[in-house]
Design a protein around this motif. Structure first.
Motif, mmCIF file in Angstrom:
data_model
loop_
_atom_site.group_PDB
_atom_site.id
_atom_site.type_symbol
_atom_site.label_atom_id
_atom_site.label_comp_id
_atom_site.label_asym_id
_atom_site.label_seq_id
_atom_site.Cartn_x
_atom_site.Cartn_y
_atom_site.Cartn_z
ATOM 1 N N HIS A 35 45.594 -9.814 24.549
ATOM 2 C CA HIS A 35 44.958 -10.814 25.406
ATOM 3 C C HIS A 35 43.849 -10.211 26.263
ATOM 4 C CE1 HIS A 35 48.059 -13.638 24.171
ATOM 5 N NE2 HIS A 35 47.346 -14.583 24.759
ATOM 6 N N SER A 36 43.988 -8.950 26.622
ATOM 7 C CA SER A 36 42.896 -8.286 27.348
ATOM 8 C C SER A 36 41.624 -8.285 26.504
ATOM 9 C CB SER A 36 43.285 -6.850 27.697
ATOM 10 O OG SER A 36 44.348 -6.817 28.619
ATOM 11 N N ILE A 37 41.788 -8.045 25.218
ATOM 12 C CA ILE A 37 40.627 -8.053 24.323
ATOM 13 C C ILE A 37 40.048 -9.459 24.218
ATOM 14 C CG2 ILE A 37 39.981 -7.807 21.883
ATOM 15 C CD1 ILE A 37 41.751 -5.258 21.898
ATOM 16 N N TYR A 38 40.916 -10.465 24.188
ATOM 17 C CA TYR A 38 40.405 -11.845 24.210
ATOM 18 C C TYR A 38 39.564 -12.100 25.457
ATOM 19 C CZ TYR A 38 40.378 -16.693 25.675
ATOM 20 O OH TYR A 38 39.977 -17.908 26.179
ATOM 21 N N TYR A 39 40.087 -11.718 26.624
ATOM 22 C CA TYR A 39 39.340 -11.938 27.864
ATOM 23 C C TYR A 39 38.009 -11.180 27.826
ATOM 24 C CZ TYR A 39 43.713 -13.881 29.640
ATOM 25 O OH TYR A 39 44.844 -14.657 29.809
ATOM 26 N N GLY A 40 38.025 -9.998 27.233
ATOM 27 C CA GLY A 40 36.781 -9.248 27.093
ATOM 28 C C GLY A 40 35.771 -9.974 26.237
ATOM 29 N N CYS A 41 36.229 -10.571 25.148
ATOM 30 C CA CYS A 41 35.323 -11.300 24.249
ATOM 31 C C CYS A 41 34.730 -12.540 24.908
ATOM 32 C CB CYS A 41 36.053 -11.683 22.970
ATOM 33 S SG CYS A 41 36.458 -10.284 21.909
ATOM 34 N N THR A 42 35.441 -13.121 25.890
ATOM 35 C CA THR A 42 34.899 -14.305 26.572
ATOM 36 C C THR A 42 33.703 -13.951 27.451
ATOM 37 O OG1 THR A 42 36.330 -14.179 28.546
ATOM 38 C CG2 THR A 42 37.190 -15.379 26.633
ATOM 39 N N MET A 43 33.469 -12.668 27.667
ATOM 40 C CA MET A 43 32.312 -12.243 28.457
ATOM 41 C C MET A 43 31.019 -12.280 27.640
ATOM 42 S SD MET A 43 33.496 -11.586 31.483
ATOM 43 C CE MET A 43 34.619 -12.962 31.195
ATOM 44 N N LEU A 44 31.136 -12.444 26.325
ATOM 45 C CA LEU A 44 29.966 -12.505 25.449
ATOM 46 C C LEU A 44 29.655 -13.951 25.086
ATOM 47 C CD1 LEU A 44 30.945 -9.654 22.949
ATOM 48 C CD2 LEU A 44 29.376 -9.475 24.899
ATOM 49 N N PRO A 45 28.369 -14.299 24.939
ATOM 50 C CA PRO A 45 28.012 -15.678 24.552
ATOM 51 C C PRO A 45 28.686 -16.112 23.255
ATOM 52 C CG PRO A 45 26.056 -14.465 25.236
ATOM 53 C CD PRO A 45 27.175 -13.469 25.186
ATOM 54 N N GLN A 46 28.784 -15.210 22.286
ATOM 55 C CA GLN A 46 29.395 -15.575 21.003
ATOM 56 C C GLN A 46 30.901 -15.754 21.100
ATOM 57 O OE1 GLN A 46 27.734 -12.775 21.768
ATOM 58 N NE2 GLN A 46 28.244 -11.053 20.425
ATOM 59 N N GLY A 47 31.482 -15.276 22.208
ATOM 60 C CA GLY A 47 32.912 -15.479 22.400
ATOM 61 C C GLY A 47 33.275 -16.947 22.474
ATOM 62 N N GLU A 79 31.316 -22.325 36.612
ATOM 63 C CA GLU A 79 29.924 -22.168 36.167
ATOM 64 C C GLU A 79 29.825 -21.505 34.798
ATOM 65 O OE1 GLU A 79 27.513 -23.530 37.849
ATOM 66 O OE2 GLU A 79 28.843 -24.142 39.477
ATOM 67 N N THR A 80 30.424 -20.335 34.653
ATOM 68 C CA THR A 80 30.269 -19.563 33.410
ATOM 69 C C THR A 80 31.227 -20.014 32.315
ATOM 70 O OG1 THR A 80 31.893 -17.865 34.011
ATOM 71 C CG2 THR A 80 29.627 -17.560 34.797
ATOM 72 N N HIS A 81 32.332 -20.642 32.688
ATOM 73 C CA HIS A 81 33.414 -21.051 31.784
ATOM 74 C C HIS A 81 34.109 -19.854 31.137
ATOM 75 C CE1 HIS A 81 32.650 -25.358 32.198
ATOM 76 N NE2 HIS A 81 31.381 -25.014 32.238
ATOM 77 N N GLY A 82 33.873 -18.658 31.653
ATOM 78 C CA GLY A 82 34.665 -17.499 31.270
ATOM 79 C C GLY A 82 35.974 -17.518 32.025
ATOM 80 N N PHE A 83 36.912 -16.667 31.608
ATOM 81 C CA PHE A 83 38.227 -16.614 32.247
ATOM 82 C C PHE A 83 38.085 -16.301 33.737
ATOM 83 C CE2 PHE A 83 41.722 -13.829 33.709
ATOM 84 C CZ PHE A 83 42.770 -14.733 33.619
ATOM 85 N N LYS A 84 38.797 -17.088 34.580
ATOM 86 C CA LYS A 84 38.778 -16.861 36.022
ATOM 87 C C LYS A 84 40.087 -16.250 36.509
ATOM 88 C CE LYS A 84 38.191 -19.285 40.469
ATOM 89 N NZ LYS A 84 37.056 -18.456 40.985
ATOM 90 N N GLU A 85 41.199 -16.971 36.263
ATOM 91 C CA GLU A 85 42.492 -16.485 36.740
ATOM 92 C C GLU A 85 43.616 -17.299 36.122
ATOM 93 O OE1 GLU A 85 42.101 -17.081 40.930
ATOM 94 O OE2 GLU A 85 42.744 -19.180 40.865
ATOM 95 N N LEU A 86 44.834 -16.871 36.371
ATOM 96 C CA LEU A 86 46.009 -17.635 35.964
ATOM 97 C C LEU A 86 46.554 -18.401 37.165
ATOM 98 C CD1 LEU A 86 47.924 -15.013 33.775
ATOM 99 C CD2 LEU A 86 46.451 -16.878 32.993
ATOM 100 N N TYR A 87 47.017 -19.620 36.908
ATOM 101 C CA TYR A 87 47.661 -20.437 37.939
ATOM 102 C C TYR A 87 49.094 -20.678 37.481
ATOM 103 C CZ TYR A 87 48.682 -24.368 41.052
ATOM 104 O OH TYR A 87 49.264 -25.192 41.990
ATOM 105 N N PHE A 88 50.042 -20.567 38.407
ATOM 106 C CA PHE A 88 51.454 -20.681 38.058
ATOM 107 C C PHE A 88 52.097 -21.887 38.734
ATOM 108 C CE2 PHE A 88 50.286 -16.245 37.618
ATOM 109 C CZ PHE A 88 50.782 -15.938 36.360
ATOM 110 N N PRO A 89 52.260 -22.994 37.997
ATOM 111 C CA PRO A 89 52.993 -24.144 38.562
ATOM 112 C C PRO A 89 54.449 -23.760 38.818
ATOM 113 C CG PRO A 89 51.874 -24.707 36.491
ATOM 114 C CD PRO A 89 51.841 -23.226 36.614
ATOM 115 N N GLN A 90 55.119 -24.574 39.619
ATOM 116 C CA GLN A 90 56.526 -24.301 39.921
ATOM 117 C C GLN A 90 57.403 -24.451 38.688
ATOM 118 O OE1 GLN A 90 57.884 -26.576 43.279
ATOM 119 N NE2 GLN A 90 56.462 -25.616 44.696
ATOM 120 N N LYS A 91 57.013 -25.328 37.785
ATOM 121 C CA LYS A 91 57.803 -25.536 36.567
ATOM 122 C C LYS A 91 56.894 -25.971 35.422
ATOM 123 C CE LYS A 91 60.287 -28.647 38.741
ATOM 124 N NZ LYS A 91 61.277 -29.709 39.068
#
Length: 360
Positions: free
Chosen positions: A254-266, A133-145
């Motif tokens: 990267h934490s700062i990147y994820y923080g910026c995705t919480m803003l509309p201008q991100g 819905e928001t298109h903000g960061f949700k989580e990381l997914y780890f494929p087997q390879k």
């Protein structure tokens, strides 16, 4: 027990000619999934690459516009995907991460065809998933390879918008510093130590060749400097991601990147653009003054962000939203000392002061 699948790749202006030789053992039909623009740029070269071979491309499918579970589910239900023996993931990080997650869930071979050099997604076993819905960061997914092979077509990459390789350099600048910081003082296994050692080449190469590569990209020309930078963005950083434990893969930048995705201008700013700003903050927080000054000078020359204004953060309320997210990310958990909200805030303010003092 530790099993490592090292990524393999081909690089050059005519690498799609290698498709039959590399992919032939995995079946006879392939479906291309990717971004609309990316597919339009790569389609003719892909078709030429499989011409007169045993591999047939049976369809070209848009990935949905973002790496969300909703898009992945929709693609899994596509009859052409189900029919194909393998997937060719074409485009940037979100398109390739979508395909990697999809193919891991559905147990189907995937090959990557980056059309931009903005991140290491084409060779890694990490996927960034965004909220439906928001298109903000949700989580990381780890494929087997990671993808079985990456076809890095430098000619197509030079035809992409300049901003992508510009932001790609910004993202890749973080790998050496974040990995080194996160792993500091740890007793490492061979695999992790190898990954950390490779990371030490990332920033140095980018600082050496970055500006020349950006000039090549602006002129849509393949050059030695551009190839060195593209390989650093995609392969060097990707190898680090594959080899090290995920705790070492990213940190405060990267934490700062994820923080910026919480803003509309991100949404207006590319991933690596925001990460490059985070690198400056992290280096100041960790009191790596010499490295900070090198990266700051490079960012100024490359026109990457060097202050809050560059990333459109203008109020204390906006900065608090970013800091709220920063402090909840897992990226700053495995670090050599506790990172507090006040430390991050102070580093951001120190950067503002340094920037003001060096405007001329």
């Amino acid at each position: 027990m530790n099993t490592v699948f090292l990524p393999s790749y081909s690089v050059g202006s005519d690498v799609y000619n290698q498709i039959p030789k590399v992919c032939g053992a995995y079946g006879k039909t392939a479906v291309v999934i990717g971004g609309k623009t990316a597919i339009s740029k790569a389609k003719d070269a892909l078709l030429a690459g499989v011409h007169n071979s045993n591999i047939e491309i049976i369809d070209f499918i848009w990935y949905g516009g973002d790496s969300t579970y909703a898009n992945i589910k929709k693609l899994a239900q596509n009859p052409q995907f189900q029919k194909a023996d393998m997937v060719f993931a074409v485009g940037g990080g979100r398109a390739i991460d979508t395909c990697k997650t999809l193919c891991d869930m559905e147990n189907k071979p995937v090959f990557s065809f980056p059309t931009i050099a903005s991140n290491c997604s084409p060779v890694t076993a990490v996927c960034v998933i965004y909220d439906d819905e928001t298109h903000g960061f949700k989580e990381l997914y780890f494929p087997q390879k990671s993808p079985l092979h990456s076809f890095i077509n430098t000619k197509i990459i030079t035809e992409a918008p300049y901003e992508y390789i510009w932001a790609g350099i910004g993202d890749a600048l973080s790998k050496q510093y974040e990995t080194g910081f996160s792993s500091r003082n740890d007793e490492m296994s061979h695999t992790n130590a190898l990954g950390v050692q490779i990371s030490k080449n990332c920033s140095d190469t980018l600082l050496q060749y970055g500006l020349e590569a950006l000039t090549s990209a602006k002129n849509h020309q393949v050059s030695e400097a551009l190839e060195q930078v593209v390989l650093t963005i995609i392969v060097s950083t990707g190898l680090v991601s594959v080899l090290v434990i995920n705790d070492y893969n990213s940190c405060l930048a990267h934490s700062i990147y994820y923080g910026c995705t919480m803003l509309p201008q991100g949404e207006k700013h590319l991933h690596g653009e925001l990460v490059s700003y985070g690198v400056l903050v992290m280096l100041l927080l960790d009191k790596q003054q010499t490295e900070f000054e090198k990266v700051y000078a490079f960012n100024r020359q490359a026109k990457l962000p060097t202050c809050l204004k560059d990333i459109e953060i203008s109020t204390k309320e906006e900065l608090n939203i970013v800091l709220d997210k920063v402090m909840t990310t897992n990226d700053i958990v495995h670090v050599p000392y506790k990172i507090t909200r006040e430390m991050v805030y102070d580093a951001i303010m120190d950067l503002e002061i340094y920037h003001q003092e060096h405007l001329n």
